[in-house]
Design an enzyme around this catalytic site. Structure first.
Site, PDB file in Angstrom:
ATOM      1  N   HIS A   1       0.823  -1.226   0.000  1.00  0.00           N
ATOM      2  CA  HIS A   1       0.000   0.000   0.000  1.00  0.00           C
ATOM      3  C   HIS A   1       0.851   1.267   0.000  1.00  0.00           C
ATOM      4  O   HIS A   1       0.341   2.345   0.281  1.00  0.00           O
ATOM      5  CB  HIS A   1      -0.954   0.003   1.200  1.00  0.00           C
ATOM      6  CG  HIS A   1      -2.053  -1.010   1.081  1.00  0.00           C
ATOM      7  ND1 HIS A   1      -2.764  -1.494   2.158  1.00  0.00           N
ATOM      8  CD2 HIS A   1      -2.570  -1.637  -0.002  1.00  0.00           C
ATOM      9  CE1 HIS A   1      -3.664  -2.371   1.752  1.00  0.00           C
ATOM     10  NE2 HIS A   1      -3.556  -2.490   0.446  1.00  0.00           N
TER      11      HIS A   1
ATOM     12  N   GLU B   1      -7.715  -9.747  18.156  1.00  0.00           N
ATOM     13  CA  GLU B   1      -9.118  -9.976  17.804  1.00  0.00           C
ATOM     14  C   GLU B   1      -9.189 -10.920  16.616  1.00  0.00           C
ATOM     15  O   GLU B   1      -8.345 -10.841  15.726  1.00  0.00           O
ATOM     16  CB  GLU B   1      -9.784  -8.662  17.364  1.00  0.00           C
ATOM     17  CG  GLU B   1      -9.613  -7.499  18.318  1.00  0.00           C
ATOM     18  CD  GLU B   1     -10.597  -7.578  19.467  1.00  0.00           C
ATOM     19  OE1 GLU B   1     -11.635  -8.253  19.292  1.00  0.00           O
ATOM     20  OE2 GLU B   1     -10.313  -6.993  20.525  1.00  0.00           O
TER      21      GLU B   1
END
Ligand SMILES: [Zn+2]
Length: 234
Positions: free
Chosen positions: A112, A207
């Site tokens: 990116h 998570e």
């Protein structure tokens, strides 16, 4: 623990979670806001066309935040793995900061782009190192050719960099580990599905990611706690 043999090749994909552990906020993905703008509305070719000064203000702020951050034990562990295994480790990151390099990694592919690089949008000069902040009333920086200098960032709607090299590395890996990725941002979110029949697949992060069901095994812990003892090289 992931056992690494002499025949293994490891593809590591890192995401914003590992940078968040160093204090860099997550901007990509759902819910990211800057001055009440969705990040998609700031980090896009449309925003650059409409208001380049605002885009540079956003990336100047991000440069300042990233410049103050320090690598964490997760970054150091990835550098140690690379130094042990050399080119049998392929480090691919969705992050635009340079914390992996600061941690000692030599070859990091930034799919990116990189926060501390800029390039000309007209003559393709660059990407070149650039740590400057361009904030109003500063003018938009210009290239010697007269074109505007833009952040070397893959904006929403643009194609990530070096996908050809990434696909070659994916097709040859035997261990795939995603670290601190949300499992939402494409095409990176699909890498694990691409390799699952060729490689053992692992996730590390506090998570569960959106694509949790595709991984063979998930280690639900911070990268800084898990990575230093995760790989056992035989
Ligand atoms: Zn130029």
């Amino acid at each position: 623990m992931i056992t690494v043999t002499r025949r293994d090749r490891i593809f590591i994909l890192t995401g914003s979670g590992i940078s968040a552990e160093s204090g860099i906020p997550t901007f990509r993905g759902s819910g990211g806001l800057w001055r009440n703008n969705h990040v998609e509305e700031v980090a896009s070719p449309q925003a650059w066309a409409r208001d380049p000064a605002m885009v540079w203000e956003f990336y100047s702020m991000r440069r300042r935040v990233a410049a103050a951050a320090k690598p964490n034990p997760g970054h150091f562990a990835l550098a140690a793995l690379e130094s042990e295994l050399g080119d049998r480790v392929f480090l691919c990151t969705q992050n635009v900061d340079n914390l992996q390099e600061q941690g000692g990694s030599q070859r990091v592919l930034h799919m990116h782009g990189e926060l501390f690089k800029s390039r000309c949008e007209t003559c393709r000069r660059g990407p070149f190192p650039d740590e400057a902040c361009y904030e109003p009333p500063t003018e938009i920086p210009r290239c010697v050719c007269g074109g505007r200098i833009r952040p070397h960032i893959c904006w929403f709607g643009e194609v990530p960099y070096e996908m050809d090299r990434i696909l070659v590395a994916l097709d040859s890996c035997t261990i795939f580990a995603a670290i601190g990725t949300s499992g939402v941002v494409e095409p990176a979110a699909s890498f694990v599905a691409h390799v699952r029949h060729l490689a053992s697949t692992y996730y590390v992060g506090p998570e569960p990611p959106a694509n949790v069901g595709v991984f063979d095994r998930c280690f639900l812990a911070e990268a800084g706690k898990m990575l230093p003892n995760l790989f056992q090289v035989g």
